[in-house]
Design an enzyme around this catalytic site. Structure first.
Site, PDB file in Angstrom:
ATOM      1  N   LYS A  71      38.863 -26.432 -20.030  1.00  0.00           N
ATOM      2  CA  LYS A  71      38.506 -24.993 -19.988  1.00  0.00           C
ATOM      3  C   LYS A  71      38.385 -24.518 -18.542  1.00  0.00           C
ATOM      4  O   LYS A  71      38.916 -23.471 -18.175  1.00  0.00           O
ATOM      5  CB  LYS A  71      37.176 -24.750 -20.739  1.00  0.00           C
ATOM      6  CG  LYS A  71      37.179 -25.222 -22.181  1.00  0.00           C
ATOM      7  CD  LYS A  71      35.863 -24.942 -22.888  1.00  0.00           C
ATOM      8  CE  LYS A  71      34.678 -25.724 -22.369  1.00  0.00           C
ATOM      9  NZ  LYS A  71      34.727 -27.194 -22.624  1.00  0.00           N
ATOM     10  N   ARG A 101      28.763 -20.823 -27.733  1.00  0.00           N
ATOM     11  CA  ARG A 101      28.878 -22.212 -28.157  1.00  0.00           C
ATOM     12  C   ARG A 101      28.172 -22.445 -29.497  1.00  0.00           C
ATOM     13  O   ARG A 101      28.147 -23.570 -30.002  1.00  0.00           O
ATOM     14  CB  ARG A 101      28.242 -23.100 -27.091  1.00  0.00           C
ATOM     15  CG  ARG A 101      29.098 -24.262 -26.677  1.00  0.00           C
ATOM     16  CD  ARG A 101      28.374 -25.032 -25.624  1.00  0.00           C
ATOM     17  NE  ARG A 101      28.820 -24.639 -24.320  1.00  0.00           N
ATOM     18  CZ  ARG A 101      29.385 -25.471 -23.448  1.00  0.00           C
ATOM     19  NH1 ARG A 101      29.541 -26.726 -23.730  1.00  0.00           N
ATOM     20  NH2 ARG A 101      29.770 -25.039 -22.278  1.00  0.00           N
ATOM     21  N   ARG A 125      36.510 -37.276 -13.423  1.00  0.00           N
ATOM     22  CA  ARG A 125      36.424 -35.902 -12.885  1.00  0.00           C
ATOM     23  C   ARG A 125      35.594 -35.854 -11.603  1.00  0.00           C
ATOM     24  O   ARG A 125      34.535 -36.444 -11.496  1.00  0.00           O
ATOM     25  CB  ARG A 125      35.793 -34.964 -13.911  1.00  0.00           C
ATOM     26  CG  ARG A 125      35.499 -33.593 -13.288  1.00  0.00           C
ATOM     27  CD  ARG A 125      35.205 -32.527 -14.278  1.00  0.00           C
ATOM     28  NE  ARG A 125      34.074 -32.835 -15.125  1.00  0.00           N
ATOM     29  CZ  ARG A 125      33.694 -32.083 -16.156  1.00  0.00           C
ATOM     30  NH1 ARG A 125      34.391 -31.002 -16.452  1.00  0.00           N
ATOM     31  NH2 ARG A 125      32.665 -32.415 -16.879  1.00  0.00           N
ATOM     32  N   ARG A 140      29.765 -35.125 -11.834  1.00  0.00           N
ATOM     33  CA  ARG A 140      28.683 -34.460 -12.569  1.00  0.00           C
ATOM     34  C   ARG A 140      27.775 -35.494 -13.235  1.00  0.00           C
ATOM     35  O   ARG A 140      28.274 -36.467 -13.796  1.00  0.00           O
ATOM     36  CB  ARG A 140      29.289 -33.520 -13.625  1.00  0.00           C
ATOM     37  CG  ARG A 140      29.192 -32.061 -13.236  1.00  0.00           C
ATOM     38  CD  ARG A 140      30.000 -31.175 -14.112  1.00  0.00           C
ATOM     39  NE  ARG A 140      29.598 -31.173 -15.520  1.00  0.00           N
ATOM     40  CZ  ARG A 140      30.153 -30.396 -16.438  1.00  0.00           C
ATOM     41  NH1 ARG A 140      31.119 -29.556 -16.091  1.00  0.00           N
ATOM     42  NH2 ARG A 140      29.752 -30.433 -17.684  1.00  0.00           N
ATOM     43  N   ARG A 181      27.521 -35.209 -25.826  1.00  0.00           N
ATOM     44  CA  ARG A 181      28.130 -33.866 -25.721  1.00  0.00           C
ATOM     45  C   ARG A 181      29.201 -33.685 -26.796  1.00  0.00           C
ATOM     46  O   ARG A 181      29.333 -32.603 -27.382  1.00  0.00           O
ATOM     47  CB  ARG A 181      28.718 -33.666 -24.318  1.00  0.00           C
ATOM     48  CG  ARG A 181      27.635 -33.411 -23.267  1.00  0.00           C
ATOM     49  CD  ARG A 181      28.115 -33.701 -21.860  1.00  0.00           C
ATOM     50  NE  ARG A 181      29.204 -32.840 -21.440  1.00  0.00           N
ATOM     51  CZ  ARG A 181      30.027 -33.133 -20.421  1.00  0.00           C
ATOM     52  NH1 ARG A 181      29.873 -34.243 -19.731  1.00  0.00           N
ATOM     53  NH2 ARG A 181      30.982 -32.297 -20.089  1.00  0.00           N
TER      54      ARG A 181
END
Ligand code: AP5
Ligand code: MG
Length: 208
Positions: A13, A88, A122, A152, A163
């Site tokens: 996203k 969400r 990431r 992160r 998640r």
């Protein structure tokens, strides 16, 4: 054009949003980026959100709805707005409909085995937020601004698993919510990010 981007954690996203900002001048509003910035500042919102974000659970609806509705105030006349990671839950989607009805919802579906690999590699720029991956980028500073790159906290494997579970239980129902409104479109997030920009532009043409 008011666009809602849906998809599991790591679907792409933020990456697609970054490309749309660059190519089309859209305004990118990421609920996750905003929460991390509030946490860094140590604001009231940041303090309330911290334990939820760190464990990969959703921040309570009332907190996130207030934050996003405030941010949307006065932005109605922008060329395009991308909402990334908001709504969400169905309650958040209903609150958004009352404030600013989206023209288009795009669901990025990416298989979980690809997501798990992507999130473990990431990297983000501390300065400008640019998104990288160790699979395709081997420097330790940002090529756009020279900023330091970091991982992160919620990209740890156990938090990623939570998640994905939270996504399945609470966010997936939004696919049907927007399907029922007749504005849902799909992108295959396993494709190359440049290909996805082209496919997104084709979808957008249908809604002009
Ligand atoms: P948030 O920051 O929104 O996290 P998320 O939804 O889990 O999504 P991510 O940002 O992890 O993934 P992404 O889809 O943006 O993927 P990206 O482009 O980075 O939210 C964080 C937390 O905040 C939540 O857990 C929750 O606690 C809270 N929160 C946020 N919004 C909330 C809300 N509305 N209500 C309640 N709580 C909320 O890509 C991932 C990696 O893949 C990158 O390394 C990238 O380089 C790579 N990649 C991307 N696309 C491609 C591609 N096409 N090909 C190859 N690699 C790619
Ligand atoms: Mg993101």
């Amino acid at each position: 054009m008011k666009l809602v981007l849906l998809g599991p954690p790591g679907a792409g996203k933020g990456t697609l949003s970054g490309n749309l900002v660059k190519e089309l001048g859209f305004l990118h509003l990421s609920a996750g980026d905003m929460l991390r910035s509030e946490m860094k500042k140590g604001s009231e919102i940041g303090k309330k959100a911290k334990s939820f974000v760190e464990s990969g659970t959703l921040v309570p609806d009332d907190l996130i709805i207030d934050m996003m509705i405030n941010v949307l105030d006065g932005e109605d006349n922008k060329v395009g707005i991308i909402l990334d990671g908001f709504p969400r839950t169905v309650a958040q989607a209903e609150a958004l409909d009352k404030k600013m009805k989206p023209d288009l919802a795009v669901n990025i579906s990416t298989p979980y085995d690809i997501i798990i690999k992507r999130l473990s590699g990431r990297l983000l720029c501390k300065n400008c937020g640019a998104i990288y991956n160790t699979m395709s980028y081997d420097k330790d500073t940002c090529e756009k601004c020279g900023g330091e790159l970091y991982q992160r906290d919620d990209d740890k494997p156990e938090t990623v698993a939570n998640r994905l579970k939270v996504y399945e239980e609470q966010s997936k129902p939004l696919i049907d919510y927007y399907k029922n409104q007749g504005i849902l479109n799909e992108l295959d997030g396993s494709k190359d990010s440049k290909v996805l920009v082209g496919e997104f532009k084709k979808i957008m043409e249908m809604y002009k």
